[in-house]
Write a protein that holds these residues in place. Structure first.
Motif, short mmCIF file in Angstrom:
data_model
loop_
_atom_site.label_atom_id
_atom_site.label_comp_id
_atom_site.label_asym_id
_atom_site.label_seq_id
_atom_site.Cartn_x
_atom_site.Cartn_y
_atom_site.Cartn_z
N ASP A 19 0.80 -1.22 0.00
CA ASP A 19 0.00 0.00 0.00
C ASP A 19 0.84 1.28 0.00
OD1 ASP A 19 -2.35 -1.45 -0.04
OD2 ASP A 19 -2.47 -1.54 2.15
N ASP A 20 2.17 1.16 0.05
CA ASP A 20 3.06 2.32 0.09
C ASP A 20 3.23 2.93 -1.30
OD1 ASP A 20 3.54 1.95 2.78
OD2 ASP A 20 5.43 0.86 2.46
N LYS A 21 3.53 4.22 -1.33
CA LYS A 21 3.93 4.88 -2.56
C LYS A 21 5.45 4.87 -2.58
CE LYS A 21 -0.06 7.81 -2.96
NZ LYS A 21 -0.59 8.28 -4.19
N LEU A 22 6.02 4.27 -3.62
CA LEU A 22 7.46 4.11 -3.69
C LEU A 22 8.19 5.44 -3.55
CD1 LEU A 22 9.87 2.29 -4.06
CD2 LEU A 22 9.53 2.40 -6.53
N VAL A 23 7.71 6.47 -4.20
CA VAL A 23 8.39 7.77 -4.13
C VAL A 23 8.42 8.30 -2.70
CG1 VAL A 23 6.33 9.17 -4.63
CG2 VAL A 23 8.61 10.00 -5.31
N SER A 24 7.47 7.93 -1.88
CA SER A 24 7.42 8.41 -0.50
C SER A 24 8.36 7.64 0.44
CB SER A 24 6.00 8.31 0.05
OG SER A 24 5.13 9.12 -0.69
N VAL A 25 8.47 6.34 0.27
CA VAL A 25 9.29 5.54 1.19
C VAL A 25 10.74 5.40 0.75
CG1 VAL A 25 7.33 4.23 2.07
CG2 VAL A 25 8.64 3.33 0.15
N CYS A 26 11.02 5.65 -0.52
CA CYS A 26 12.39 5.51 -1.03
C CYS A 26 13.28 6.61 -0.46
CB CYS A 26 12.39 5.57 -2.56
SG CYS A 26 14.03 5.43 -3.27
N ASN A 27 14.32 6.21 0.26
CA ASN A 27 15.23 7.18 0.87
C ASN A 27 16.59 7.21 0.16
OD1 ASN A 27 16.37 4.79 1.67
ND2 ASN A 27 16.08 5.12 3.85
N ALA A 28 16.64 6.70 -1.06
CA ALA A 28 17.88 6.69 -1.83
C ALA A 28 18.27 8.13 -2.18
CB ALA A 28 17.70 5.87 -3.10
N PRO A 29 19.57 8.40 -2.31
CA PRO A 29 20.03 9.76 -2.61
C PRO A 29 19.67 10.20 -4.03
CG PRO A 29 21.89 8.25 -2.52
CD PRO A 29 20.69 7.48 -2.10
N THR A 30 19.45 11.48 -4.17
CA THR A 30 19.13 12.06 -5.48
C THR A 30 20.38 12.62 -6.18
OG1 THR A 30 18.61 14.18 -4.46
CG2 THR A 30 16.78 12.65 -4.81
N ASN A 31 21.52 12.58 -5.50
CA ASN A 31 22.74 13.14 -6.06
C ASN A 31 23.90 12.14 -6.11
OD1 ASN A 31 23.17 12.96 -3.33
ND2 ASN A 31 24.14 14.94 -3.14
N LYS A 32 23.57 10.85 -6.05
CA LYS A 32 24.61 9.81 -6.09
C LYS A 32 24.16 8.67 -6.99
CE LYS A 32 26.48 10.61 -1.48
NZ LYS A 32 27.35 11.64 -1.88
N SER A 33 25.14 7.89 -7.45
CA SER A 33 24.88 6.69 -8.24
C SER A 33 25.34 5.49 -7.44
CB SER A 33 25.65 6.76 -9.56
OG SER A 33 25.18 7.82 -10.34
N GLY A 34 24.96 4.30 -7.87
CA GLY A 34 25.41 3.12 -7.16
C GLY A 34 24.70 1.86 -7.58
N LYS A 85 9.47 -2.23 -19.76
CA LYS A 85 9.42 -0.86 -20.27
C LYS A 85 8.58 0.09 -19.42
CE LYS A 85 12.05 -1.54 -23.74
NZ LYS A 85 13.36 -0.95 -23.76
N LEU A 86 8.05 -0.37 -18.30
CA LEU A 86 7.27 0.50 -17.43
C LEU A 86 8.09 0.86 -16.20
CD1 LEU A 86 3.77 -1.23 -17.43
CD2 LEU A 86 4.40 0.88 -18.58
N PRO A 87 7.96 2.10 -15.71
CA PRO A 87 8.64 2.46 -14.46
C PRO A 87 8.11 1.62 -13.30
CG PRO A 87 7.85 4.42 -15.61
CD PRO A 87 7.27 3.22 -16.32
N GLU A 88 8.94 1.44 -12.29
CA GLU A 88 8.57 0.64 -11.12
C GLU A 88 7.24 1.08 -10.52
OE1 GLU A 88 9.77 -2.00 -10.16
OE2 GLU A 88 11.69 -1.99 -11.10
N LYS A 89 7.02 2.37 -10.43
CA LYS A 89 5.81 2.87 -9.78
C LYS A 89 4.55 2.42 -10.49
CE LYS A 89 6.15 7.30 -12.11
NZ LYS A 89 6.46 8.69 -11.95
N GLU A 90 4.64 2.05 -11.78
CA GLU A 90 3.46 1.61 -12.52
C GLU A 90 3.25 0.09 -12.44
OE1 GLU A 90 3.27 3.27 -16.45
OE2 GLU A 90 4.09 5.17 -15.73
N TYR A 91 4.27 -0.64 -12.01
CA TYR A 91 4.14 -2.09 -11.86
C TYR A 91 3.34 -2.45 -10.62
CZ TYR A 91 7.06 -4.12 -15.48
OH TYR A 91 7.55 -4.56 -16.66
N GLY A 92 3.57 -1.73 -9.54
CA GLY A 92 2.93 -2.05 -8.28
C GLY A 92 3.60 -3.22 -7.58
N LEU A 93 4.74 -3.68 -8.09
CA LEU A 93 5.45 -4.80 -7.48
C LEU A 93 6.45 -4.32 -6.46
CD1 LEU A 93 6.20 -6.91 -10.67
CD2 LEU A 93 4.40 -7.28 -9.00
N LEU A 94 7.13 -3.23 -6.75
CA LEU A 94 8.20 -2.74 -5.88
C LEU A 94 7.88 -1.38 -5.35
CD1 LEU A 94 11.30 -3.82 -7.91
CD2 LEU A 94 10.33 -4.93 -5.96
#
Length: 94
Positions: A19-34, A85-94
């Motif tokens: 039931d979570d929104k991925l964009v809300s719970v994701c705490n990954a950095p917006t200025n780093k790669s990995g 080809k769909l972003p994660e947020k549209e799958y509803g899996l992750l």
């Protein structure tokens, strides 16, 4: 199994429920790669590795971070194409 990852100073995790929104719970950095690992927690408390991915690319010897959308590894997790080809947020899996 992944003890080698503990040597990196920037690391973290977040839990994601159906039931979570991925964009809300994701705490990954917006200025780093990995590199990121996606785990599935099973009913009996075990974890199963289901995906390994990466964000960023190397150009002229330097790591270039995603600048589009949210930026960095967070944008890759939220808006990236991991399983098709769909972003994660549209799958509803992750």
């Amino acid at each position: 199994m992944f003890d080698i990852l503990t040597k990196y100073k920037n690391n973290g995790y977040f839990d994601f429920e159906p039931d979570d929104k991925l964009v809300s719970v994701c705490n990954a950095p917006t200025n780093k790669s990995g590199v990121y690992l996606v785990w599935n927690s099973t009913c009996n408390g075990n974890k199963e590795l289901i995906y390994i991915g990466r964000s960023g690319k190397k150009e002229n010897g330097k790591i270039v971070h995603r600048k589009a959308g949210l930026g960095g590894i967070k944008d890759r997790l939220v808006n990236g194409h991991q399983f098709g080809k769909l972003p994660e947020k549209e799958y509803g899996l992750l």
